[in-house]
Design a protein around this motif. Structure first.
Motif, PDB file in Angstrom:
ATOM      1  N   GLU A  60       6.919   0.464  34.599  1.00 43.50           N
ATOM      2  CA  GLU A  60       7.624  -0.696  35.161  1.00 43.50           C
ATOM      3  C   GLU A  60       8.687  -1.209  34.188  1.00 43.50           C
ATOM      4  OE1 GLU A  60       4.456  -3.371  35.912  1.00 43.50           O
ATOM      5  OE2 GLU A  60       3.745  -2.315  37.701  1.00 43.50           O
ATOM      6  N   THR A  61       8.374  -1.191  32.909  1.00 41.72           N
ATOM      7  CA  THR A  61       9.338  -1.637  31.892  1.00 41.72           C
ATOM      8  C   THR A  61      10.549  -0.711  31.870  1.00 41.72           C
ATOM      9  OG1 THR A  61       7.605  -2.612  30.524  1.00 41.72           O
ATOM     10  CG2 THR A  61       9.681  -2.079  29.434  1.00 41.72           C
ATOM     11  N   ASN A  65      -4.446   2.978  36.689  1.00 38.85           N
ATOM     12  CA  ASN A  65      -4.312   2.825  35.237  1.00 38.85           C
ATOM     13  C   ASN A  65      -5.071   3.902  34.465  1.00 38.85           C
ATOM     14  OD1 ASN A  65      -2.586   0.545  34.734  1.00 38.85           O
ATOM     15  ND2 ASN A  65      -4.179  -0.722  35.633  1.00 38.85           N
ATOM     16  N   THR A 116       0.472   0.970  33.908  1.00 36.41           N
ATOM     17  CA  THR A 116       1.572   0.882  34.867  1.00 36.41           C
ATOM     18  C   THR A 116       2.729   0.061  34.310  1.00 36.41           C
ATOM     19  OG1 THR A 116       0.433  -1.001  35.893  1.00 36.41           O
ATOM     20  CG2 THR A 116       0.117   1.154  36.910  1.00 36.41           C
ATOM     21  N   ARG A 117       2.435  -0.817  33.362  1.00 34.85           N
ATOM     22  CA  ARG A 117       3.468  -1.674  32.776  1.00 34.85           C
ATOM     23  C   ARG A 117       4.525  -0.847  32.039  1.00 34.85           C
ATOM     24  NH1 ARG A 117       3.550  -7.142  30.993  1.00 34.85           N
ATOM     25  NH2 ARG A 117       4.964  -7.486  29.251  1.00 34.85           N
TER      26      ARG A 117
END
Length: 211
Positions: free
Chosen positions: A160-161, A186, A156-157
């Motif tokens: 989000e990034t 994830n 998910t990062r």
């Protein structure tokens, strides 16, 4: 036979000496790295430490000790492995006209270890936009500087990034079947931004090469 036994014994002794020497060097290197980090943090833990550029802009030089220790570089690199030429105190004066030029220097630091990804970045739409004077991310904008975590974890990062700059697209993705499947799971088989757009050599999606 006795000669081979003699050579074998001496060979084992020599091997043990080499192993001990390597262990000593590794321990000494780790200790030296820790000492250097402590020296640097004696100034860079100060929240008020800043770089003031010629145009009046300011760049914080604060380093979060805990975030750095938990990062992928935390116990592997010394400060001067990335910040070459900064071993002298006070540091040699370097003239950057603005934060953009300052961050360009950080890209040069990353390429010393991540040269293949750096080459890919040079062909990306992000680098082209930067070259034209526009706003676009470089290494530290996506990965962070001192708090770098393993890329793609959690998955998910990634989205989000990307959402920091592409908020409208991220909102649409979040409502899609992919975004909903990824949320809270994830799952490795759910596509994220980089599965379609790639990561370092991102191309303009309006170009035919993207299709």
């Amino acid at each position: 036979v006795l000669q081979w036994i003699w050579l074998g014994r001496h060979g084992m002794r020599a091997a043990r000496r080499v192993v001990c020497a390597l262990a000593f060097l590794l321990a000494w290197s780790a200790r030296a790295g820790d000492d250097e980090i402590e020296t640097c943090l004696s100034c860079h833990e100060d929240p008020g430490l800043q770089k003031v550029f010629a145009d009046g802009a300011r760049q914080s030089l604060l380093v979060d000790r805990k975030a750095f220790a938990a990062s992928v570089h935390g116990r592997k690199l010394r400060c001067t492995d990335c910040h070459a030429g900064m071993g002298e105190i006070p540091h040699p004066e370097r003239q950057w006209k603005d934060p953009t030029e300052f961050q360009a220097g950080m890209r040069q630091a990353c390429q010393s270890c991540h040269y293949n990804n750096y080459k890919k970045y040079l062909d990306s739409v992000h680098n082209r936009v930067l070259g034209e004077g526009g706003p676009a991310p470089s290494c530290v904008d996506c990965h962070g500087a001192h708090e770098i975590s393993p890329p793609g974890w959690p998955r998910t990062r990634i989205s989000e990034t990307c959402s920091v700059c592409h908020s409208e697209v991220a909102e649409t993705y979040g409502k899609s079947v992919h975004g909903q499947a990824l949320a809270g799971s994830n799952a490795k088989d759910v596509p994220v931004c980089t599965d379609c757009h790639r990561s370092h050599d991102i191309v303009d999606p309006r170009q035919a090469i993207f299709l």
